[in-house]
Design a protein around this motif. Structure first.
Motif, PDB file in Angstrom:
ATOM      1  N   ALA A 168      23.996   0.695  36.328  1.00 40.24           N
ATOM      2  CA  ALA A 168      23.436   1.858  35.634  1.00 40.24           C
ATOM      3  C   ALA A 168      23.241   3.023  36.600  1.00 40.24           C
ATOM      4  O   ALA A 168      23.644   4.169  36.312  1.00 40.24           O
ATOM      5  N   ALA A 169      22.667   2.765  37.773  1.00 37.92           N
ATOM      6  CA  ALA A 169      22.390   3.839  38.728  1.00 37.92           C
ATOM      7  C   ALA A 169      23.699   4.449  39.225  1.00 37.92           C
ATOM      8  O   ALA A 169      23.837   5.672  39.347  1.00 37.92           O
ATOM      9  N   PHE A 170      24.663   3.620  39.457  1.00 34.25           N
ATOM     10  CA  PHE A 170      25.986   4.075  39.928  1.00 34.25           C
ATOM     11  C   PHE A 170      26.632   4.998  38.892  1.00 34.25           C
ATOM     12  O   PHE A 170      27.122   6.079  39.203  1.00 34.25           O
ATOM     13  N   ARG A 171      26.546   4.543  37.603  1.00 31.75           N
ATOM     14  CA  ARG A 171      27.155   5.355  36.545  1.00 31.75           C
ATOM     15  C   ARG A 171      26.446   6.687  36.407  1.00 31.75           C
ATOM     16  O   ARG A 171      27.066   7.732  36.282  1.00 31.75           O
ATOM     17  N   ALA A 172      25.108   6.631  36.475  1.00 29.49           N
ATOM     18  CA  ALA A 172      24.323   7.855  36.285  1.00 29.49           C
ATOM     19  C   ALA A 172      24.640   8.849  37.392  1.00 29.49           C
ATOM     20  O   ALA A 172      24.822  10.046  37.137  1.00 29.49           O
TER      21      ALA A 172
ATOM     22  N   GLY B 241      28.738  16.069  30.956  1.00 25.36           N
ATOM     23  CA  GLY B 241      28.389  14.737  30.449  1.00 25.36           C
ATOM     24  C   GLY B 241      29.487  13.714  30.713  1.00 25.36           C
ATOM     25  O   GLY B 241      29.395  12.567  30.321  1.00 25.36           O
ATOM     26  N   GLU B 242      30.569  14.170  31.415  1.00 24.73           N
ATOM     27  CA  GLU B 242      31.663  13.230  31.684  1.00 24.73           C
ATOM     28  C   GLU B 242      31.459  12.535  33.018  1.00 24.73           C
ATOM     29  O   GLU B 242      30.899  13.108  33.946  1.00 24.73           O
ATOM     30  N   THR B 243      31.985  11.354  33.096  1.00 24.99           N
ATOM     31  CA  THR B 243      31.913  10.632  34.361  1.00 24.99           C
ATOM     32  C   THR B 243      32.813  11.318  35.375  1.00 24.99           C
ATOM     33  O   THR B 243      33.958  11.639  35.070  1.00 24.99           O
ATOM     34  N   THR B 244      32.256  11.536  36.608  1.00 19.39           N
ATOM     35  CA  THR B 244      33.056  12.161  37.659  1.00 19.39           C
ATOM     36  C   THR B 244      34.109  11.177  38.137  1.00 19.39           C
ATOM     37  O   THR B 244      33.808  10.007  38.334  1.00 19.39           O
ATOM     38  N   ARG B 245      35.344  11.636  38.329  1.00 20.67           N
ATOM     39  CA  ARG B 245      36.405  10.738  38.798  1.00 20.67           C
ATOM     40  C   ARG B 245      36.835  11.170  40.190  1.00 20.67           C
ATOM     41  O   ARG B 245      36.909  12.367  40.475  1.00 20.67           O
ATOM     42  N   THR B 246      37.100  10.226  41.044  1.00 23.37           N
ATOM     43  CA  THR B 246      37.568  10.559  42.390  1.00 23.37           C
ATOM     44  C   THR B 246      39.011  11.019  42.291  1.00 23.37           C
ATOM     45  O   THR B 246      39.688  10.798  41.273  1.00 23.37           O
TER      46      THR B 246
END
Ligand code: KIV
Length: 295
Positions: free
Chosen positions: A272-276, A284-289
């Motif tokens: 959860a912490a990693f995703r947040a 609101g999108e997940t950051t992608r490397t």
């Protein structure tokens, strides 16, 4: 069950129990052979064609044989493992020949060694036997001679040639060979040899009268659709199903169907912490490397 010793294998053959041998070159297939109750595994120089992509057994080296024999020995506990001596590993001098035969036992853990050759090799067989190296002769068709023979023709097809094979068998037995592999000779000749010598005969393409049989595993399993010797029988046709599995996998990967949920691991609450931390607050999108974006 421990690996059968040579006296045990000979006793089984004497009781009329057929000995079962297959080639094996790697740990996975050696385990399967052993689990199926195969008595001996031959790490044959046919590895040149079946695994290494050569057109014949001629390019196979002693190092190749030791490497594959070690894999088969490591993976098994109850099969007798025979290491084949490859082209030129026993032809350039008797000392080197005996040393190479010994390496199969000492460096790779084989229980026996096989070589191609007849009566002319009796002194070599005698020296190996005196040194405690159990040795199996291989007469009839000798694939290492394929350049001279122009291929892989059956041998012993005239009365003179058949008689020479019987003499070869007797000479090898007298020199101390503990078994003989009889390749691609008429049924009558293999039968005559089997009746003449007291040591077990193991046939391939030599009819039903030998005390045991051997086949190249790839032929038995139908792994090469271009090459299927008649003498191997048809125990499986695995080339097509294997190719089909590879093709379905490739297709699934290309259309994004593999891997699915069943083949993936989800972190759930523990991430959860990693995703947040990786959620872009603006979108609101997940950051992608960069790496993930490129893939
Ligand atoms: O190398 C090999 O596979 C052989 C066959 C004749 C069994 O010697």
């Amino acid at each position: 069950m421990p690996r059968p010793t040579i006296p045990e294998l000979r006793a089984r053959a004497d009781r009329g129990e057929p000995l079962v041998m297959l080639t094996a070159y790697d740990a996975t297939f050696a385990r399967l052979c052993e689990a199926a109750g195969v008595d001996f595994l031959l790490v044959g120089d046919s590895v040149g064609m079946t695994l290494l992509g050569h057109a014949s057994t001629v390019p196979v080296t002693m190092e190749d044989m030791l490497h594959h024999t070690r894999a088969v020995v490591r993976a098994t506990t109850s099969a007798h493992v025979v290491c084949d001596l490859p082209f030129l590993s026993y032809h350039t001098g008797e000392d080197e020949a005996v040393r190479n035969a010994g390496r199969a036992l000492q460096d790779a853990g084989a229980q026996s060694v096989k070589f191609e050759g007849g009566a002319r090799w009796a002194p070599f067989v005698q020296r190996c036997t005196e040194a405690g190296i159990p040795i199996m002769g291989h007469i009839g068709l000798r694939p290492q001679q394929s350049s001279l023979l122009g291929g892989y023709p059956a041998q012993g097809r005239t009365s003179e040639a058949a008689e020479r094979l019987v003499q070869d068998a007797v000479a090898l037995e007298e020199a101390g060979a503990w078994a003989l592999l009889l390749e691609k000779m008429p049924v009558e000749v293999a039968q005559a040899i089997t009746q003449t010598v007291r040591i077990p005969t193991i046939g391939i393409g030599s009819g039903p009268h030998c005390r045991g049989q051997v086949q190249v595993m790839h032929d038995l399993l139908g792994l090469d659709e271009q090459f299927r010797p008649r003498h191997a029988g048809r125990y499986a046709d695995l080339a097509a199903p294997i190719r089909d599995a590879f093709a379905r996998y490739a297709d699934d990967v290309r259309r994004g169907a593999f891997p699915g949920d069943a083949q993936s691991v989800r972190g759930g609450e523990s991430l959860a912490a990693f995703r947040a931390a990786r959620t872009d607050t603006a979108t609101g999108e997940t950051t992608r490397t960069g790496e993930e974006r490129a893939s």
